[in-house]
Design a protein around this motif. Structure first.
Motif, mmCIF file in Angstrom:
data_model
loop_
_atom_site.group_PDB
_atom_site.id
_atom_site.type_symbol
_atom_site.label_atom_id
_atom_site.label_comp_id
_atom_site.label_asym_id
_atom_site.label_seq_id
_atom_site.Cartn_x
_atom_site.Cartn_y
_atom_site.Cartn_z
ATOM 1 N N SER A 98 33.193 17.659 -56.549
ATOM 2 C CA SER A 98 32.513 18.108 -56.840
ATOM 3 C C SER A 98 32.250 19.557 -55.667
ATOM 4 N N ASN A 99 31.769 20.358 -55.940
ATOM 5 C CA ASN A 99 32.181 21.009 -54.783
ATOM 6 C C ASN A 99 31.819 21.028 -53.495
ATOM 7 N N SER A 100 31.050 19.982 -53.065
ATOM 8 C CA SER A 100 31.317 19.326 -51.520
ATOM 9 C C SER A 100 32.155 18.379 -51.235
ATOM 10 N N GLU A 119 38.312 28.679 -57.047
ATOM 11 C CA GLU A 119 38.536 28.856 -58.250
ATOM 12 C C GLU A 119 36.629 28.057 -58.946
ATOM 13 N N LEU A 120 36.932 26.699 -58.638
ATOM 14 C CA LEU A 120 35.858 26.231 -59.597
ATOM 15 C C LEU A 120 34.504 26.376 -58.232
ATOM 16 N N GLY A 121 34.623 26.564 -57.218
ATOM 17 C CA GLY A 121 33.946 26.560 -56.143
ATOM 18 C C GLY A 121 33.790 25.670 -54.939
ATOM 19 N N VAL A 122 34.744 24.547 -55.101
ATOM 20 C CA VAL A 122 35.651 23.513 -54.303
ATOM 21 C C VAL A 122 35.308 24.081 -52.733
HETATM 22 C C1 LIG Z 1 29.378 25.266 -58.014
HETATM 23 O O1 LIG Z 1 30.568 26.254 -57.209
HETATM 24 C C2 LIG Z 1 30.377 27.505 -58.211
HETATM 25 C C3 LIG Z 1 30.907 28.864 -57.042
HETATM 26 O O2 LIG Z 1 30.715 29.146 -56.972
HETATM 27 C C4 LIG Z 1 29.722 27.692 -58.578
HETATM 28 O O3 LIG Z 1 30.064 28.907 -59.845
HETATM 29 C C5 LIG Z 1 28.940 26.433 -59.458
HETATM 30 O O4 LIG Z 1 27.698 26.527 -60.345
HETATM 31 C C6 LIG Z 1 29.195 25.362 -58.230
HETATM 32 N N1 LIG Z 1 28.828 24.152 -59.238
HETATM 33 C C7 LIG Z 1 27.748 23.530 -58.764
HETATM 34 C C8 LIG Z 1 27.436 21.526 -60.204
HETATM 35 O O5 LIG Z 1 27.367 23.172 -58.121
#
Ligand SMILES: *[C@@H]1O[C@H](CO)[C@@H](O)[C@H](O)[C@H]1NC(C)=O
Length: 231
Positions: A98-100, A119-122
């Protein structure tokens, strides 16, 4: 006559001292020709290597930035990054990422997977390789990772098949991933028997699955393991 000679000699030595002093001063102030002109608007990159100690111009991140921007815009690079994005999305879909998540990438090479993760937001991604590639990848020996036990949620070992000591390579990734976290290693495309051999290298993890993937243009097999007991 003696006096005249004396005066002449005095003048001569005075003149010599003056000439010597001026020469010294000139040498001191002169810039050697091997120096580069920092204000040169068109520096040739191949001449940028310092040829003398007088080249104080700072080879800072600006040049690395420029080089990176050039590399990162090539088709080969973007294709490799998106091949890793595909793999990562399958991990995301199964909640292994996940991002976190705190993610470790071992054998990160020039940083394709690190960039794909970013780029995915991680946000918390650490990429290591024997040779660093700033800013994406830092230098570390995969057989002796400089990280505490259990601090990552996901550990990716991108080139287990190139490791000198596969058991140690796997053990180090396993050590740095927390209980309940996930390790993914990839090897040259492999059959069931080979996958079983690789799974045996893990001492604290349970096999989740293996799948064939194309990464950076190569057919590879990714093996997913869940760390069970890392205390
Ligand atoms: C993860 O981060 C990306 C980029 O900041 C964002 O577009 C995406 O919605 C985020 N995903 C979640 C599940 O929060």
């Amino acid at each position: 006559m003696e006096r005249h000679v004396q005066i002449f000699l005095n003048r001569l030595s005075f003149a010599s001292i003056t000439v010597a002093t001026l020469t010294l001063l000139l040498l001191y102030l002169q810039t050697p020709e091997t120096c580069f002109d920092p204000s040169d608007p068109n520096p040739k990159p191949h001449t940028r290597f310092p040829k003398s100690t007088c080249d104080f111009t700072h080879r800072s991140y600006t040049s690395i930035d420029k080089r990176n921007r050039r590399i990162w815009s090539t088709k080969t690079w973007t294709n490799a990054v998106s091949s890793y994005t595909s793999l990562l999305k399958t991990l995301q879909a199964r909640n292994y990422l996940s991002n976190s998540s705190r993610v470790l990438v071992v054998s990160a090479g020039p940083g394709h997977a690190v960039q794909a993760l970013q780029e995915l937001g991680v946000e918390d991604v650490t990429g290591v390789e024997l040779v660093d590639s700033p800013p994406l990848v830092s230098r570390a020996d995969p057989h002796n990772l400089p990280f505490f036990d259990g601090i990552f949620d996901l550990g990716l070992g991108l080139y287990l098949d190139r490791a000198l000591f596969p058991g140690r390579y796997v053990g180090q990734i396993e050590r740095t991933v927390r209980s309940g976290g996930v390790c993914v290693v990839t090897v040259e495309e492999s059959g069931t028997d080979e996958v079983e051999e690789i799974v045996k290298l893990f001492k604290k993890s349970r096999f989740v699955d293996a799948r064939n993937v194309i990464l950076a243009g190569e057919r590879r097999t990714g093996i997913v393991m869940r760390v069970e007991n890392n205390s």
